[in-house]
Each structure stands twice: as structure tokens, then as C-alpha cells.
Motif scaffolding. Structure first.
Motif, mmCIF file in Angstrom:
data_model
loop_
_atom_site.group_PDB
_atom_site.id
_atom_site.type_symbol
_atom_site.label_atom_id
_atom_site.label_comp_id
_atom_site.label_asym_id
_atom_site.label_seq_id
_atom_site.Cartn_x
_atom_site.Cartn_y
_atom_site.Cartn_z
ATOM 1 N N ASN A 1 0.805 -1.219 0.000
ATOM 2 C CA ASN A 1 0.000 0.000 0.000
ATOM 3 C C ASN A 1 0.839 1.270 0.000
ATOM 4 O O ASN A 1 0.293 2.369 -0.002
ATOM 5 N N SER A 2 2.164 1.151 0.028
ATOM 6 C CA SER A 2 3.027 2.334 -0.001
ATOM 7 C C SER A 2 3.288 2.768 -1.435
ATOM 8 O O SER A 2 3.411 1.940 -2.338
ATOM 9 N N HIS A 3 3.390 4.065 -1.628
ATOM 10 C CA HIS A 3 3.772 4.590 -2.927
ATOM 11 C C HIS A 3 5.232 4.229 -3.197
ATOM 12 O O HIS A 3 6.045 4.147 -2.276
ATOM 13 N N LYS B 1 4.330 5.333 -8.768
ATOM 14 C CA LYS B 1 4.528 6.706 -9.196
ATOM 15 C C LYS B 1 5.470 6.826 -10.390
ATOM 16 O O LYS B 1 5.286 7.699 -11.234
ATOM 17 N N ARG B 2 6.484 5.972 -10.444
ATOM 18 C CA ARG B 2 7.435 6.054 -11.545
ATOM 19 C C ARG B 2 7.928 4.660 -11.917
ATOM 20 O O ARG B 2 7.974 3.764 -11.068
ATOM 21 N N ILE B 3 8.308 4.526 -13.177
ATOM 22 C CA ILE B 3 8.975 3.325 -13.658
ATOM 23 C C ILE B 3 10.305 3.759 -14.260
ATOM 24 O O ILE B 3 10.354 4.690 -15.066
ATOM 25 N N TYR B 4 11.375 3.105 -13.838
ATOM 26 C CA TYR B 4 12.696 3.347 -14.413
ATOM 27 C C TYR B 4 13.155 2.058 -15.087
ATOM 28 O O TYR B 4 13.135 0.993 -14.464
ATOM 29 N N PHE B 5 13.573 2.150 -16.344
ATOM 30 C CA PHE B 5 14.058 0.967 -17.041
ATOM 31 C C PHE B 5 15.342 1.305 -17.790
ATOM 32 O O PHE B 5 15.620 2.476 -18.098
ATOM 33 N N VAL C 1 1.497 8.006 -14.375
ATOM 34 C CA VAL C 1 2.652 7.200 -13.983
ATOM 35 C C VAL C 1 3.828 7.597 -14.874
ATOM 36 O O VAL C 1 3.780 7.411 -16.089
ATOM 37 N N GLU C 2 4.876 8.158 -14.285
ATOM 38 C CA GLU C 2 6.041 8.572 -15.058
ATOM 39 C C GLU C 2 6.856 7.350 -15.483
ATOM 40 O O GLU C 2 7.064 6.434 -14.693
ATOM 41 N N VAL C 3 7.323 7.374 -16.721
ATOM 42 C CA VAL C 3 8.181 6.310 -17.231
ATOM 43 C C VAL C 3 9.505 6.940 -17.641
ATOM 44 O O VAL C 3 9.527 7.898 -18.428
#
Length: 766
Positions: free
Chosen positions: A438-440, A467-471, A498-500
Motif C-alpha cells: 500500500n506504499s507509494h 509513481k514512476r517506472i525506471y528501465f 505514472v512517469e516512465v
């Protein structure tokens, strides 16, 4: 502590290889045994219902296996075994474990202390002895009901790493809501009902007690057999006991010898932490039963038989001993749950930590396992990120089964679901969707998550927490090239907030996917070391089409053009060219003329963009077009089958066409068609190069079309094309357009060559 470190560090070392629960499919990923984690067989059978309501600081209730009653009816010794203890439990091998007797027993005058703990983590069992003592006459009657099979309490681990030492912890989470819109913390009255104090490195929260004490009516003895049976069945009867309680507000809150004193604190609803009465800080001579732990409240549908229901009105604690001190307030320690269950917000520290120090992101990715398999981890705080280790990453190697198509729907669905569950991010996303996380947080991945996970990624719960996806790499199968489905996923994630981000580990750069307002295209824009997001969103887009095989001799002229445009925009007040509007140059991102354009843009300080296509032939090998030039700032990639889509994503305001082959001819035609059908305004298109070259190439086509009457009414398109050979000529065309003296479109002139040839002496050109 990192997300997975906190999951793995407190379970006793095991020689076996185990799996992360919720974080991956249990049959796919093996993790080296470092306080490793495993699904139980029951959990495998209930994979879709994988909410664990117990947490990792408490165990299920223990069951009495033997009873030894002495001649003293106030004493009893019981052997107890607890089964089904999660391997996540923090108490394996820890000296900070104590027995917490059921609140029902404590309220009826029985205390219990655990001794002789024997831990069997591989079997999920704990055996120990509890010494029961009756501290009131009611307690003696209850001891008569304790038999083999009774469930008397559970174990709690006082993990020092999880003890809350922030005095502002409660204030920080007071106004937060869970996914159902319920407050994760509800305190009685106002903040004045509790105070904090630092004692020997511990933060103690003092809660005021309610006036008076709790007493029983004379009929309480009638329910003792019922209480005994409920203990054997594991059924909570605490509220039944409370029906026989009377709150006497006139009774003094002072412990007296020979009897129990039951004192109540107002109702406290906890959904994200444990509260433990700090008995060692009670006044001298006052003792409390071991029923001192308040557990997080959970939804009624998920309350397990061993979990205390904190939804009742107030919490009553049983004291005994002798003291003259008034028990006006009670001391508590708070223990946080696993960080991913703590309802942490992205703005608590993770957002600022990532934005202020992107270097920690590069460092985190250096811990990623050195294979080509899928790898990911979920981060909820900067502290976790800073302590990542290779074993903290989840790794899978999905195998894609044959998709038979809609003619075999059941097999098709089964194969697709199997492939979805093999994705390394599936378990994390599933755990978020069902509320177990349940945490961001942010998701670190080797590859952009597969579009097959779109249903989970865009679900209400996941899109709020993630909140974000880093790849690092676009695709496991296509390397740097994105499929149509990948780009659709990027658009949808952007739509859901959702930031990518793409992380370039070699150049130490970060690129964020930005979707242009009002358009159906986007790109990966550099945000570190320099954030150029606003430039990308606001820029007027110039573009260069030309051959990948030759750079030509126009670099100097193009440089003159764009430096002149930068000067011109300080003098002009046009919607597309003015002092506040930045410029961008878009190419195909490859070699040849494209490289020239991007290099000129870099020299002039203009945002340099590239739409890069995978031209790899089916038989393998590399063709020249796909070699990416090093001067591209903003980029987007495409598979070959989406070449037309790639071309439509250029979205140029002012195209510039150089000498080129088939690809350039295709781009010329697309720009012509866009103006013909009204998809683009009739802005001028420069034909940059030799005028005879363009006459030989374009004029016969235009004249033939006019002769055949197939472009009747569209002959005006010829006034959108201007042949220039110098930067000075090109700048003159743009100047006349921005000043409004160059008329393009249906009201403009028709040029018999199919384009307007700008003379070298621009003073002779109107």
C-alpha cells in the motif's frame, strides 16, 4: 533497508532455495537463501488471494499441546506449538520475541509468560512453554477451562529496526487514507490526547486514559464455559466478555494489591503500525499482563481468527500490583509494518531523494544481476534504494507459449495468463492491486514492463501507488526498439500519471517519456543532467528529411539558417516564432543528412530530436539507416512494421527536405498529403539543395498530375514548396512567412514547376 532486504534479512538462514511471495510466480524464480522467502503450499493454492493479514512481527495463535496443573489452582504450565508461521516473520532466531496472551484471557484475570522457545523456521513452527497465573478469582475459573487445543495467544517480535523513533510519526500519517478511503490512523479527540518523550533512545507515546475503571457484573462467571470453548475453537469472544463489563467512572485508577485494575484508553484505529504498551515504564509496583500489543486493523473480510479486532470502542488493559501513583496516561512504543505496507507517500522522502540526487538511481542499478533476464524491484524510500543488493532483485525468464488465436479461446487465454504470471513485475503489481502493498513507490526494471501487464498497471490501486517506472533497455527481444503496443502503454501510463523513465547507465543520463499536449505522439526527453521537458512541450518543430548515405555539403548553410532563426525569433511575434517559444529539430536519428541536422541543432543549442526505426532485415544483419547518430537529445524508437506510424509522429511545423532516396520521397509525399487533407497547416516546406535536382525529380510528376486532372483544385500545394540552396535564402522564406507577406495555401499562387524556386538574389524575390 531496501524493500527486498527488509523482506529477506530476518528469517533464519536456510540451505534451501526459496521464492519471494507476491513478488513473483513461485515456480519461476529462485533466490539465493539469504533469509529467503517462500510460498507455503496453501499459499500456492490461493495465489490469487494472497493478502497476508498477519504481517511479519506477529505469529498466528499458538495451540496448547500439554497441560500441567499444580496443586496451586492459580498456576498452570502449558506446552504450546505455533504452526504455519510465515518465513517473513521477523522473530526467527531473534532474542526480541515475547508471548502476548489473548486480550480475552487478560481481561478475565489470567496472565501468561513464554519461556523455552524452540524455533523451526524450515517447518514454520515454534514450540515453547507458557506459565499461566491467575491474578484474580475470575482467572482461577478460566484456568479450569484451559485444555489441550486451547489457543491462548501469539508471539510478537520487538524488532528494534522497526521501532518508531520519529516523534512526528503520528502527526505525519494522521490525515492519510487507505484505498477504501478510510483513515489509516484515527486518534481520539485532539492531538492533546497524547504526548511524546525521548527515553534512552526510544520514542514513547503517552496516551491519556479514560476516567474510572472497568468492572464486571456478578453474572460474568456464567460465561466461563463458553469462553473456554471459544478458546479451543479459535473464535473471538472478546466482545461477548465486554457485554458483562461496566465502566465505573468514579473508581480510582490506582493499582491495589490482591485484585486487578482494568483501565481503558480511548479508541485508537491503527492501519499501518503496531502499538505495544511499554510495561517497563509503568510506575514502580504496577504490573501489566502480556496482552500489550495492539495490531493494525484490517478489513472485516480479512480478519483472521488470531488477529485482535481494533474496531471496538476503546482498548482495555489489565493491571495488578500495588502503587500509589495515579495511572493517568499509559506509555506505548510504536512498531512500523514492512515499509511497503506502511502507507508511505511518494512525497515523504522518495520523490525529493530521487529528484535531488539522481546519482543514487545509477548506483541502485549497478546492483542489478548481470544477466539478460528480466529483473525488477519495488522501492518505497531512499534508504531502501541506497542499500540495494543483487539478491534484492526479482529475476525471471519468461517463456512465451504459442498463441492459437480466437479459434481456441480457452487455450489462448490460458497461455496468455501463463505468460503474464511469468513477468518479473507481475507479483509486485498483483500485490499492489490486492492491497498487500500500500506504499507509494517506484519500479526499477531492466526492461520496460510488457504491455500484457497493462490491465494491472492501469488498475485503480496500482496507478495510485506506482509513481514512476525506471528501465534500462526498451525490450528484451528488440533491444532499443519499442513496439506499437509499447508506445500505447507509454501513452496510457502517461494518461494515468505514472512517469516512465529510461536510465542510460553509460552516459549517466535520465530520459522521461513526455506526451505532447493535443497530439498523439511523444518522446523520451532528457531530465538529467539537464531538464528539457518544457522545451520539448513548447517548441516549434523544424525537421530534416534526407539520405542516410550522404551528408552533403549543406551543414554550414543549415547552421546559418538556424542561427538566423534564433535571431529572428527575438524580432518576430508570431505564434510559431517568438522570443518565448523554443525551437526543436527532428530527424530520423540516423546517419547521413539526419546526422548533419542533429549535429547542427546541437551546435546551435536547439533541442535535437530523432524518431529512430529498426531497419533490421528479417534475415539478420544491420543496415545503415538504423545506426543512431550521437547528437540526438529526445528520442523515440519504432519497429519496421510501424514505419508509417513513425513518420506520422514527426508532427513537423516546418519540414526541410534535402537530397534523398526512396525514404525521402516517401516523406515528401506524406508532408504533401498532410497539407492536402488539412492534417497540417500550409506552412512552407524547404527543398534544400540544387534547384535542377528538384526540377528533374518533382516537376514531371506535378505537370503530369495537372495534365491528367487528378489534382484539380489542389494545384495550390505547389506554393508550399520552396527550393533554396543557401541558408540566407531559406531564412528569407521564413521571414516573409512569419511577417505575413508570403501567402501559402488555397489563396496562394500556383507554380508550374510544382514548387517555387527562390533566386540567389533574394532582393529580386517578392
Amino acid at each position: 533497508y531496501s524493500f527486498c532486504t527488509l523482506l529477506t534479512q530476518y528469517i533464519q538462514m536456510s540451505s534451501s532455495t526459496r521464492y519471494h511471495p507476491y513478488l513473483c510466480h513461485p515456480d519461476l524464480v529462485s533466490i539465493p537463501a539469504v533469509r529467503s522467502i517462500s510460498y507455503t503450499n496453501a499459499r500456492k493454492e490461493k495465489e490469487e488471494q494472497n493478502i497476508d493479514t498477519v504481517g511479519d512481527l506477529v505469529t498466528p495463535d499458538g495451540e496448547v499441546t500439554s497441560v500441567l496443573r499444580s496443586t496451586d489452582r492459580t498456576k498452570m504450565e502449558c506446552g504450546v506449538m505455533i504452526e504455519g508461521v510465515s518465513e517473513r516473520w521477523a522473530g526467527w532466531g531473534s532474542g526480541e520475541v515475547f508471548f502476548s496472551i489473548k486480550a480475552t484471557c487478560a481481561l478475565l484475570g489470567v496472565d501468561g509468560k513464554g519461556t523455552g522457545y524452540k524455533f523451526r523456521p524450515k517447518e514454520g513452527k515454534v514450540m515453547f512453554t507458557i506459565e499461566l497465573s491467575a491474578i484474580s478469582s475470575l482467572g482461577v475459573l478460566l484456568l479450569d477451562e484451559v485444555k489441550v487445543g486451547s489457543k491462548l495467544g501469539k508471539l510478537f517480535c520487538r524488532d528494534p529496526h522497526r521501532r518508531v523513533n520519529d516523534p512526528n510519526y503520528l502527526a505525519r500519517i494522521t490525515n492519510r487514507l487507505d484505498k477504501m478511503g478510510k483513515p489509516i490512523l484515527s486518534l481520539p479527540g485532539t492531538a492533546m490526547n497524547y504526548t511524546t518523550k525521548q527515553l534512552d533512545g526510544r520514542t514513547i507515546f503517552y496516551f491519556k486514559t479514560e476516567p474510572g475503571c472497568v468492572e464486571y457484573g456478578c453474572d460474568i462467571t456464567n460465561i466461563m464455559p463458553t469462553v473456554g470453548k471459544s478458546l479451543q475453537k479459535g473464535i473471538s469472544c472478546r466482545q461477548l466478555v465486554m457485554l458483562h463489563q461496566v465502566h465505573n467512572i468514579d473508581k480510582s485508577r490506582i493499582a491495589s494489591p490482591g485484585k486487578t485494575t482494568m483501565i481503558r484508553i480511548p479508541k485508537i484505529i491503527l492501519r499501518n503500525c503496531y502499538a505495544r504498551l511499554a510495561a517497563d515504564l509503568l510506575p514502580e509496583g504496577v504490573h501489566c499482563t502480556t496482552a500489550t500489543v495492539l495490531e493494525p486493523e484490517v478489513d472485516p473480510a480479512t480478519i483472521s481468527p488470531g488477529l485482535v479486532d481494533c474496531r471496538i470502542e476503546g482498548h482495555t488493559f489489565t493491571f495488578y500490583g500495588e502503587s500509589t501513583e495515579f495511572l493517568e496516561k499509559l506509555p506505548f512504543e510504536l512498531y512500523s509494518p514492512e515499509p511497503w505496507r506502511e502507507h508511505l507517500y511518494f512525497t515523504d522522502d522518495l520523490k525529493d531523494g530521487l529528484d535531488a540526487s539522481p546519482e543514487r538511481l545509477f548506483k541502485a542499478f549497478t546492483t542489478m544481476p548481470g544477466t539478460d533476464d528480466q529483473s525488477c524491484c519495488y522501492i518505497v524510500s531512499t534508504t531502501q534504494m541506497d542499500h540495494l543488493r543483487p539478491v534484492d532483485w526479482i529475476t525471471t525468464k519468461p517463456t512465451k507459449s504459442y498463441y492459437p488465436g480466437i479459434t481456441q479461446p480457452e487455450r489462448q487465454r490460458s497461455n496468455v495468463l501463463s505468460y503474464i504470471r511469468q513477468q518479473c513485475t507481475y507479483g509486485i503489481l498483483k500485490a499492489i492491486s490486492v492491497g498487500d502493498i500500500n506504499s507509494h513507490g517506484v519500479l526499477l526494471c531492466r526492461y520496460l514492463p510488457s504491455p500484457v501487464l497493462k490491465n494491472l498497471l492501469l488498475s485503480d490501486t496500482v496507478s495510485v501507488c506506482l509513481k514512476r517506472i525506471y528501465f534500462v533497455t526498451c525490450s528484451q527481444t528488440s533491444g532499443p526498439f519499442l513496439s506499437h503496443e509499447d508506445r500505447s502503454l507509454l501513452f496510457d501510463l502517461s494518461l494515468f500519471g505514472v512517469e516512465v523513465n529510461n536510465v542510460d547507465l553509460e552516459q549517466k543520463k535520465i530520459f522521461k517519456y513526455i506526451h505532447k499536449h493535443g497530439r498523439d505522439n511523444g518522446g523520451f526527453v532528457p531530465t538529467y543532467p539537464q531538464d528539457r521537458t518544457n522545451e520539448y512541450l513548447d517548441a516549434t518543430a523544424f525537421g530534416i528529411y534526407g539520405s542516410n548515405l550522404r551528408q552533403g555539403s549543406l551543414e554550414g548553410e543549415l547552421e546559418i539558417l538556424f542561427k538566423g532563426l534564433l535571431q529572428l525569433k527575438e524580432e518576430i511575434d508570431h505564434p510559431l516564432l517568438n522570443p518565448v517559444r523554443p525551437l526543436a529539430l527532428v530527424t530520423g536519428g540516423g546517419p547521413g543528412a539526419m546526422e548533419v541536422g542533429n549535429r547542427v541543432a546541437k551546435k546551435c543549442g536547439i533541442l535535437s530530436c530523432g524518431n529512430i526505426c529498426d531497419f533490421t532485415p528479417k534475415g539478420g544483419g544491420v543496415v545503415n539507416e538504423q545506426k543512431r547518430n550521437p547528437y540526438v537529445d529526445v528520442w523515440m524508437t519504432y519497429k519496421l512494421e510501424k514505419l508509417v506510424e513513425r513518420q506520422s509522429d514527426f508532427q513537423l511545423d516546418f519540414p526541410i527536405i534535402l537530397t534523398g532516396g526512396i525514404g525521402t520521397d516517401f516523406e515528401y509525399c506524406l508532408e504533401e498529403v498532410r497539407r492536402k487533407v488539412g492534417a497540417a497547416p500550409p506552412t512552407p516546406i524547404l527543398l534544400f539543395g540544387s534547384a535542377p535536382y528538384f526540377r528533374d525529380k518533382l516537376t514531371p510528376r506535378f505537370k503530369r498530375n495537372v495534365q491528367e486532372g487528378v489534382i484539380k483544385g489542389s494545384e495550390w500545394l505547389s506554393n508550399c514548396f520552396y527550393a533554396v540552396s543557401t541558408g540566407k535564402q531559406a531564412l528569407h522564406v521564413y521571414r516573409q512567412y512569419f511577417l505575413g507577406t508570403l501567402v501559402t495555401g488555397p489563396k496562394g499562387l500556383v507554380h508550374e514547376q510544382g514548387f517555387c524556386e527562390v533566386p540567389e538574389d533574394i532582393s529580386a524575390w517578392p
